[in-house]
Design an enzyme around this catalytic site. Sequence first.
Site, PDB file in Angstrom:
ATOM      1  CG  HIS A  93      -2.041  -1.067   1.106  1.00 23.95           C
ATOM      2  ND1 HIS A  93      -2.516  -1.547  -0.095  1.00 23.95           N
ATOM      3  CD2 HIS A  93      -2.734  -1.730   2.075  1.00 23.95           C
ATOM      4  CE1 HIS A  93      -3.460  -2.458   0.136  1.00 23.95           C
ATOM      5  NE2 HIS A  93      -3.602  -2.597   1.435  1.00 23.95           N
ATOM      6  CG  HIS A 162      -7.847  -0.758   2.521  1.00 26.65           C
ATOM      7  ND1 HIS A 162      -8.526  -1.574   3.421  1.00 26.65           N
ATOM      8  CD2 HIS A 162      -6.737  -1.446   2.165  1.00 26.65           C
ATOM      9  CE1 HIS A 162      -7.824  -2.677   3.601  1.00 26.65           C
ATOM     10  NE2 HIS A 162      -6.739  -2.631   2.851  1.00 26.65           N
ATOM     11  CD  GLU A 268      -7.990  -3.880  -0.150  1.00 32.28           C
ATOM     12  OE1 GLU A 268      -6.888  -3.465  -0.519  1.00 32.28           O
ATOM     13  OE2 GLU A 268      -8.110  -4.828   0.645  1.00 32.28           O
TER      14      GLU A 268
HETATM   15  C1  GLA Z   1      -4.843  -5.357   2.225  1.00 34.85           C
HETATM   16  C2  GLA Z   1      -3.902  -6.506   2.315  1.00 34.85           C
HETATM   17  C3  GLA Z   1      -4.070  -7.221   3.616  1.00 34.85           C
HETATM   18  C4  GLA Z   1      -3.932  -6.276   4.791  1.00 34.85           C
HETATM   19  C5  GLA Z   1      -4.896  -5.115   4.598  1.00 34.85           C
HETATM   20  C6  GLA Z   1      -4.693  -4.066   5.649  1.00 34.85           C
HETATM   21  O1  GLA Z   1      -6.124  -5.762   2.030  1.00 34.85           O
HETATM   22  O2  GLA Z   1      -4.060  -7.396   1.230  1.00 34.85           O
HETATM   23  O3  GLA Z   1      -3.101  -8.234   3.708  1.00 34.85           O
HETATM   24  O4  GLA Z   1      -2.629  -5.789   4.863  1.00 34.85           O
HETATM   25  O5  GLA Z   1      -4.699  -4.518   3.356  1.00 34.85           O
HETATM   26  O6  GLA Z   1      -4.701  -4.566   6.945  1.00 34.85           O
END
Ligand code: GLA
Length: 303
Positions: A93, A162, A268
Amino acid sequence: MVTKTNFGAYALYTIEAGELAVSITTLGATVTSLRFRGRECVPGYDSPEGYLGGTAYLGAAIGRYGNRIALARFTLGGKECMLPANEGPNQLHGGPNSYDKREWSAEVLDDAVRFTLSSPDGDNGFPGALSAAVTYSVRGGTLRLDFEGDSDADTVYAPTSHMYFDLSGRENCREAELQVNASHYLEVDAGLIPTEVTPVEGTRFDFRSARKIGQAYDHCFVLDGETACVLCDGGVRMTLSTDLPALQVYTGEFLPAPFKPFGAVALEPESFPDSPNRPDFPSTVLRAGEHFHRWAEYRFETV
Ligand code: GLA
């Protein structure tokens, strides 16, 4: 109607139209609340501290690169770009203190708010000065997100939102019904880096017909069309459409207090993880002077 209040040192904009009320803060251009007919569907913290200290990316706008880049490096135009790793050897991210922890600027439009962020050349290792924008607009029962970007040098750009969803308020996403318009998903290694594109047929990843989520997922589904998924729980149905190629389904098993583990599911709309290292995946390269625009729509109804 858009109203503005304070959120600690940040601003909070609430867009109310029809049966939806959506609140977004300038901290991370983050959705802190989404109420449909008065019911809270998107969990959030009630002060900036939760977001600043958190690692769950609750409701945030993610950049420069949503999901993971293997070994926190890639090559673009013959130049190696080294990124700070923030999940083992990989980058997740956009890296540490990324867009979700930054203060964005906001401009109020008609039942909409446009958030913008200037990300300098070399920001968390990414080349090119990028002007990023996310516009949230509400019409009828639909929240729409428009992701835009312009860079002064070739770069990669893969934004996502997210938001976690709990449509029933019962804080158990495994009981929610999900349908995903994907006949393939990405198989991953232990670090959740994609290995291969795999048919869902005959696997636990086959959500082509609606069924209870039932167990843990943190996987990327390859979308067959613009209707990405339908989530149904507690008499509310949300249909997510997007022109992005993939959807991460993350069942929130590590959601921190005050939220319950598995209390909500993150959906997402995204590019494929690790695309900068995978010429076989759809490209996430944004060329200098090219305008980036992708959208996602979340339509809410009662059933
Ligand atoms: C995304 C990732 C997960 C986790 C979330 C945040 O969805 O794929 O593994 O890190 O973000 O907690």
